[in-house]
Design a protein around this motif. Structure first.
Motif, PDB file in Angstrom:
ATOM      1  N   MET A  41       1.056  -1.310  -0.149  1.00  6.22           N
ATOM      2  CA  MET A  41      -0.176   0.089  -0.379  1.00  6.22           C
ATOM      3  C   MET A  41       1.214   1.279  -0.259  1.00  6.22           C
ATOM      4  SD  MET A  41      -2.750   0.835   3.318  1.00  6.22           S
ATOM      5  CE  MET A  41      -3.988   2.522   2.339  1.00  6.22           C
ATOM      6  N   ALA A  42       0.496   2.264  -1.496  1.00  9.05           N
ATOM      7  CA  ALA A  42       1.422   3.080  -1.444  1.00  9.05           C
ATOM      8  C   ALA A  42       1.438   4.381  -0.149  1.00  9.05           C
ATOM      9  CB  ALA A  42       1.820   3.667  -3.241  1.00  9.05           C
ATOM     10  N   PHE A  43       1.707   5.264   0.348  1.00 12.60           N
ATOM     11  CA  PHE A  43       1.018   6.054   1.339  1.00 12.60           C
ATOM     12  C   PHE A  43       0.957   7.573  -0.122  1.00 12.60           C
ATOM     13  CE2 PHE A  43       1.753   3.465   4.220  1.00 12.60           C
ATOM     14  CZ  PHE A  43       0.564   3.549   4.856  1.00 12.60           C
ATOM     15  N   THR A  44       0.268   8.589   0.319  1.00  9.22           N
ATOM     16  CA  THR A  44       0.628   9.737  -0.751  1.00  9.22           C
ATOM     17  C   THR A  44       1.394  10.582   0.361  1.00  9.22           C
ATOM     18  OG1 THR A  44      -1.381  11.230   0.408  1.00  9.22           O
ATOM     19  CG2 THR A  44      -1.508   9.834  -0.663  1.00  9.22           C
ATOM     20  N   LEU A  45       2.393  12.075  -0.151  1.00  7.36           N
ATOM     21  CA  LEU A  45       2.698  12.411  -0.035  1.00  7.36           C
ATOM     22  C   LEU A  45       2.119  13.432   1.701  1.00  7.36           C
ATOM     23  CD1 LEU A  45       5.905  13.900   0.293  1.00  7.36           C
ATOM     24  CD2 LEU A  45       4.756  15.680  -1.443  1.00  7.36           C
ATOM     25  N   TRP A  46       1.084  13.999   0.900  1.00  5.95           N
ATOM     26  CA  TRP A  46       0.103  13.767   2.202  1.00  5.95           C
ATOM     27  C   TRP A  46       0.308  13.402   3.667  1.00  5.95           C
ATOM     28  CZ3 TRP A  46      -1.514  19.215   3.859  1.00  5.95           C
ATOM     29  CH2 TRP A  46      -2.762  18.854   4.651  1.00  5.95           C
ATOM     30  N   GLU A  47      -0.079  11.913   3.275  1.00  4.78           N
ATOM     31  CA  GLU A  47      -1.063  11.532   4.248  1.00  4.78           C
ATOM     32  C   GLU A  47       0.996  10.837   5.293  1.00  4.78           C
ATOM     33  OE1 GLU A  47      -4.004   8.317   2.120  1.00  4.78           O
ATOM     34  OE2 GLU A  47      -2.085   7.975   2.333  1.00  4.78           O
TER      35      GLU A  47
END
Length: 168
Positions: A1-7
């Protein structure tokens, strides 16, 4: 699961806030909670308890303060608007961020190199505590007041930091 920069930024921000609470809260608890509470003990017991608390808490509070600084740098640069030197020197955000960074570094270094060392000198001075147990309290009281004055520099640093953070 990839996280966004915002997360990822939100996680770093959460860590930054929790670590700041630990750093500031820890220093204030030792100074305003532990020190007054031990006054109910005999002088030599006060010395022993304060020495142990200071020795144990010092590393944890230092690490929390250093981590606050690191996460603050990340929040302003990697996860924030400061992408080049001109952003720091040429924007209001950059000025406030730089002031906060310098204040945090100064506050941490003061606490580690001056405040803590001074407190430990007083706490290690057995003669002050022996004399106080024998009724000669003035030198110890002066030493404890000097600890409070030295440590108040950190409190002022925390107040300045909080003031800067609410303006960002």
């Amino acid at each position: 699961m990839a996280f966004t920069l915002w997360e990822v930024r939100q996680v770093v921000l959460g860590l930054h806030i929790l670590l700041a609470i630990a750093w500031v809260g820890g220093v204030l608890f030792v100074g305003w909670g532990v020190f007054p509470a031990v006054r109910k003990l005999a002088y030599r017991e006060q010395q022993r308890v304060l020495y142990l608390v200071m020795k144990h808490a010092h590393l944890l509070l230092t690490l929390a303060g250093a981590a606050v600084i690191v996460t603050g740098i990340l929040l302003g640069t990697v996860f924030g608007p400061l992408k080049q030197w001109d952003d720091i020197i040429g924007t209001a955000y950059g000025h406030i961020w730089a002031a906060a960074l310098l204040t945090a570094i100064f506050t941490l270094l003061w606490g580690v190199s001056i405040g803590f060392r001074h407190a430990m000198r007083i706490l290690k001075n057995d003669q002050l505590w022996i004399d106080a147990d024998q009724g000669v309290k003035s030198p110890l009281i002066k030493g404890l007041i000097s600890i409070a004055l030295f440590e108040s520099v950190e409190v002022v640093g925390f107040i300045v930091l909080i003031g800067l953070m609410v303006t960002l």
